[in-house]
Scaffold this motif. Structure first.
Motif, PDB file in Angstrom:
ATOM      1  N   ASP A   1       0.828  -1.209   0.000  1.00  0.00           N
ATOM      2  CA  ASP A   1       0.000   0.000   0.000  1.00  0.00           C
ATOM      3  C   ASP A   1       0.865   1.264   0.000  1.00  0.00           C
ATOM      4  OD1 ASP A   1      -2.177   1.577   0.045  1.00  0.00           O
ATOM      5  OD2 ASP A   1      -2.858   1.030   2.047  1.00  0.00           O
ATOM      6  N   VAL A   2       1.565   1.485  -1.104  1.00  0.00           N
ATOM      7  CA  VAL A   2       2.538   2.584  -1.174  1.00  0.00           C
ATOM      8  C   VAL A   2       1.956   3.830  -1.849  1.00  0.00           C
ATOM      9  CG1 VAL A   2       4.482   0.971  -1.171  1.00  0.00           C
ATOM     10  CG2 VAL A   2       3.517   1.715  -3.354  1.00  0.00           C
ATOM     11  N   ALA A   3       0.636   3.847  -2.048  1.00  0.00           N
ATOM     12  CA  ALA A   3       0.010   4.936  -2.829  1.00  0.00           C
ATOM     13  C   ALA A   3       0.355   6.327  -2.304  1.00  0.00           C
ATOM     14  CB  ALA A   3      -1.499   4.741  -2.857  1.00  0.00           C
ATOM     15  N   ARG A   4       0.524   6.423  -0.969  1.00  0.00           N
ATOM     16  CA  ARG A   4       0.753   7.755  -0.404  1.00  0.00           C
ATOM     17  C   ARG A   4       2.238   8.071  -0.181  1.00  0.00           C
ATOM     18  NH1 ARG A   4      -3.528   5.331   1.589  1.00  0.00           N
ATOM     19  NH2 ARG A   4      -5.550   6.177   1.012  1.00  0.00           N
ATOM     20  N   PHE A   5       3.108   7.368  -0.864  1.00  0.00           N
ATOM     21  CA  PHE A   5       4.555   7.587  -0.680  1.00  0.00           C
ATOM     22  C   PHE A   5       5.062   8.852  -1.367  1.00  0.00           C
ATOM     23  CE2 PHE A   5       6.892   3.535   0.797  1.00  0.00           C
ATOM     24  CZ  PHE A   5       5.896   3.267   1.705  1.00  0.00           C
ATOM     25  N   ARG A   6       4.142   9.593  -2.034  1.00  0.00           N
ATOM     26  CA  ARG A   6       4.616  10.824  -2.670  1.00  0.00           C
ATOM     27  C   ARG A   6       3.960  12.050  -2.060  1.00  0.00           C
ATOM     28  NH1 ARG A   6       5.313   8.996  -8.792  1.00  0.00           N
ATOM     29  NH2 ARG A   6       7.579   8.767  -8.771  1.00  0.00           N
ATOM     30  N   GLN A   7       3.200  11.821  -0.982  1.00  0.00           N
ATOM     31  CA  GLN A   7       2.534  12.990  -0.405  1.00  0.00           C
ATOM     32  C   GLN A   7       3.587  13.883   0.256  1.00  0.00           C
ATOM     33  OE1 GLN A   7      -0.441  11.513   2.328  1.00  0.00           O
ATOM     34  NE2 GLN A   7       0.828  11.931   4.100  1.00  0.00           N
ATOM     35  N   THR A   8       3.294  15.170   0.311  1.00  0.00           N
ATOM     36  CA  THR A   8       4.333  16.092   0.775  1.00  0.00           C
ATOM     37  C   THR A   8       4.333  16.251   2.290  1.00  0.00           C
ATOM     38  OG1 THR A   8       2.805  17.844   0.158  1.00  0.00           O
ATOM     39  CG2 THR A   8       4.661  17.442  -1.330  1.00  0.00           C
ATOM     40  N   LYS A   9       3.148  16.090   2.919  1.00  0.00           N
ATOM     41  CA  LYS A   9       3.148  16.314   4.376  1.00  0.00           C
ATOM     42  C   LYS A   9       3.812  15.151   5.123  1.00  0.00           C
ATOM     43  CE  LYS A   9      -1.489  15.038   5.940  1.00  0.00           C
ATOM     44  NZ  LYS A   9      -1.816  13.916   6.352  1.00  0.00           N
ATOM     45  N   ASP A  10       4.401  15.510   6.244  1.00  0.00           N
ATOM     46  CA  ASP A  10       5.147  14.530   7.029  1.00  0.00           C
ATOM     47  C   ASP A  10       4.160  13.603   7.758  1.00  0.00           C
ATOM     48  OD1 ASP A  10       7.488  13.453   7.956  1.00  0.00           O
ATOM     49  OD2 ASP A  10       7.448  14.660   9.785  1.00  0.00           O
ATOM     50  N   CYS A  11       4.356  12.299   7.618  1.00  0.00           N
ATOM     51  CA  CYS A  11       3.463  11.334   8.281  1.00  0.00           C
ATOM     52  C   CYS A  11       4.193  10.803   9.504  1.00  0.00           C
ATOM     53  CB  CYS A  11       3.141  10.201   7.311  1.00  0.00           C
ATOM     54  SG  CYS A  11       2.281   8.815   8.086  1.00  0.00           S
ATOM     55  N   ARG A  12       3.589  10.973  10.702  1.00  0.00           N
ATOM     56  CA  ARG A  12       4.311  10.549  11.895  1.00  0.00           C
ATOM     57  C   ARG A  12       3.792   9.215  12.463  1.00  0.00           C
ATOM     58  NH1 ARG A  12       5.440  13.761  15.960  1.00  0.00           N
ATOM     59  NH2 ARG A  12       5.263  11.955  17.294  1.00  0.00           N
ATOM     60  N   GLN A  13       2.944   8.534  11.698  1.00  0.00           N
ATOM     61  CA  GLN A  13       2.355   7.292  12.217  1.00  0.00           C
ATOM     62  C   GLN A  13       3.401   6.265  12.650  1.00  0.00           C
ATOM     63  OE1 GLN A  13      -1.652   5.545  10.680  1.00  0.00           O
ATOM     64  NE2 GLN A  13      -0.687   6.515   8.978  1.00  0.00           N
ATOM     65  N   TRP A  14       4.423   6.062  11.802  1.00  0.00           N
ATOM     66  CA  TRP A  14       5.420   5.044  12.130  1.00  0.00           C
ATOM     67  C   TRP A  14       6.232   5.460  13.356  1.00  0.00           C
ATOM     68  CZ3 TRP A  14       6.278   0.315  12.474  1.00  0.00           C
ATOM     69  CH2 TRP A  14       7.558  -0.182  12.717  1.00  0.00           C
ATOM     70  N   LYS A  15       6.550   6.762  13.460  1.00  0.00           N
ATOM     71  CA  LYS A  15       7.299   7.236  14.642  1.00  0.00           C
ATOM     72  C   LYS A  15       6.493   6.945  15.906  1.00  0.00           C
ATOM     73  CE  LYS A  15       9.459  11.179  12.451  1.00  0.00           C
ATOM     74  NZ  LYS A  15       8.973  12.482  12.031  1.00  0.00           N
ATOM     75  N   ASP A  16       5.180   7.204  15.854  1.00  0.00           N
ATOM     76  CA  ASP A  16       4.319   6.969  17.019  1.00  0.00           C
ATOM     77  C   ASP A  16       4.206   5.480  17.341  1.00  0.00           C
ATOM     78  OD1 ASP A  16       3.842   9.643  17.472  1.00  0.00           O
ATOM     79  OD2 ASP A  16       2.044   9.715  16.223  1.00  0.00           O
ATOM     80  N   LEU A  17       4.083   4.659  16.295  1.00  0.00           N
ATOM     81  CA  LEU A  17       3.983   3.218  16.525  1.00  0.00           C
ATOM     82  C   LEU A  17       5.269   2.683  17.170  1.00  0.00           C
ATOM     83  CD1 LEU A  17       2.239   2.040  13.243  1.00  0.00           C
ATOM     84  CD2 LEU A  17       1.372   1.710  15.574  1.00  0.00           C
ATOM     85  N   LYS A  18       6.397   3.214  16.707  1.00  0.00           N
ATOM     86  CA  LYS A  18       7.686   2.779  17.241  1.00  0.00           C
ATOM     87  C   LYS A  18       7.805   3.156  18.722  1.00  0.00           C
ATOM     88  CE  LYS A  18      11.470   4.286  15.230  1.00  0.00           C
ATOM     89  NZ  LYS A  18      12.516   4.535  14.211  1.00  0.00           N
ATOM     90  N   LYS A  19       7.380   4.360  19.032  1.00  0.00           N
ATOM     91  CA  LYS A  19       7.424   4.795  20.436  1.00  0.00           C
ATOM     92  C   LYS A  19       6.533   3.885  21.282  1.00  0.00           C
ATOM     93  CE  LYS A  19       8.374   9.694  20.101  1.00  0.00           C
ATOM     94  NZ  LYS A  19       7.698  10.977  19.955  1.00  0.00           N
ATOM     95  N   ALA A  20       5.346   3.583  20.761  1.00  0.00           N
ATOM     96  CA  ALA A  20       4.417   2.721  21.507  1.00  0.00           C
ATOM     97  C   ALA A  20       5.031   1.336  21.717  1.00  0.00           C
ATOM     98  CB  ALA A  20       3.091   2.607  20.755  1.00  0.00           C
ATOM     99  N   PHE A  21       5.793   0.856  20.722  1.00  0.00           N
ATOM    100  CA  PHE A  21       6.437  -0.461  20.831  1.00  0.00           C
ATOM    101  C   PHE A  21       7.405  -0.470  22.015  1.00  0.00           C
ATOM    102  CE2 PHE A  21      10.041  -3.246  20.017  1.00  0.00           C
ATOM    103  CZ  PHE A  21       9.419  -4.464  19.765  1.00  0.00           C
TER     104      PHE A  21
END
Ligand SMILES: Nc1ncnc2c1ncn2[C@@H]1O[C@H](COP(=O)(O)OP(=O)(O)O)[C@@H](O)[C@H]1O
Ligand SMILES: [Mg+2]
Length: 187
Positions: free
Chosen positions: A128-148
């Motif tokens: 699901d890479v459709a949004r890999f060109r969007q310009t705004k910064d996505c922090r979902q992975w950073k948050d998931l990593k912190k939760a881990f």
């Protein structure tokens, strides 16, 4: 052969339904009519990622569909739901995958638990890479990593979480602008 004998439903997201093409190792992603234009965007991004081991290979793309590698494994969401334990190697591989996409000029976005698949041998693939060109910064992975590291890795934290609770947390995170950093400061 009938159509339903050739396709096996494997998943559904916000923009598409995905089937395994039986007797092959390929998956067919068919976009909902309102999201059909995403097919071309996602195909272009898969072409940029061609040969990268962390992503499925794209075979074919049409106006509203993609044909790619079928990834046999369990999404991280289902790992949590089924109690399949996740370790730091999983996190490190996702970091490497995202870094490799960034080096190709992409901006990985929409990195959540249903878009990461854990293979039986412990490797991961991102779909699901459709949004890999969007310009705004996505922090979902950073948050998931912190939760881990902050919660999941602790011995007391349950390794199996009911689906309704996972969906509720995802709902809060997305819809109510639930800010995980605020929660972290409470612990
Ligand atoms: N190539 C694939 N191999 C195996 N399962 C897949 C594949 N692509 C998608 N899936 C499954 O289908 C679900 C929906 O696909 P996804 O590409 O994320 O759709 P959407 O763009 O609508 O979110 C995923 O969460 C995953 O469970
Ligand atoms: Mg998805």
């Amino acid at each position: 052969m009938e159509k339903d004998e050739l396709l096996e439903f494997i998943g559904k997201g916000r923009s598409a339904v995905v089937f395994k093409m039986k007797h092959t190792n390929k998956a067919l992603k068919i976009f909902f009519p309102t999201c059909a234009q995403i097919a071309k965007e996602e195909a272009d991004i898969y072409r940029v990622l061609e040969g990268n081991v962390y992503f499925p290979r794209l075979y074919e793309a049409g106006d509203n569909y993609l044909v790619m590698d079928y990834i046999q494994g369990v999404t991280l969401f289902d790992c949590l739901a089924q109690g399949i334990e996740l370790n730091e190697l999983v996190i490190q591989q996702v970091d490497k995958a995202l870094l490799s996409a960034k080096r190709l000029g992409l901006n990985p976005s929409d990195i959540h638990l249903k878009n990461i698949i854990l293979l039986p041998e412990g490797k991961i693939k991102i779909i699901d890479v459709a949004r890999f060109r969007q310009t705004k910064d996505c922090r979902q992975w950073k948050d998931l990593k912190k939760a881990f590291f902050k919660f999941y890795k602790k011995n007391f934290f349950p390794k199996k979480i009911p689906v309704f609770l996972l969906n509720f947390i995802a709902f809060l995170y997305k819809k109510v602008s639930f800010s995980l950093p605020v929660v972290y400061t409470l612990f």
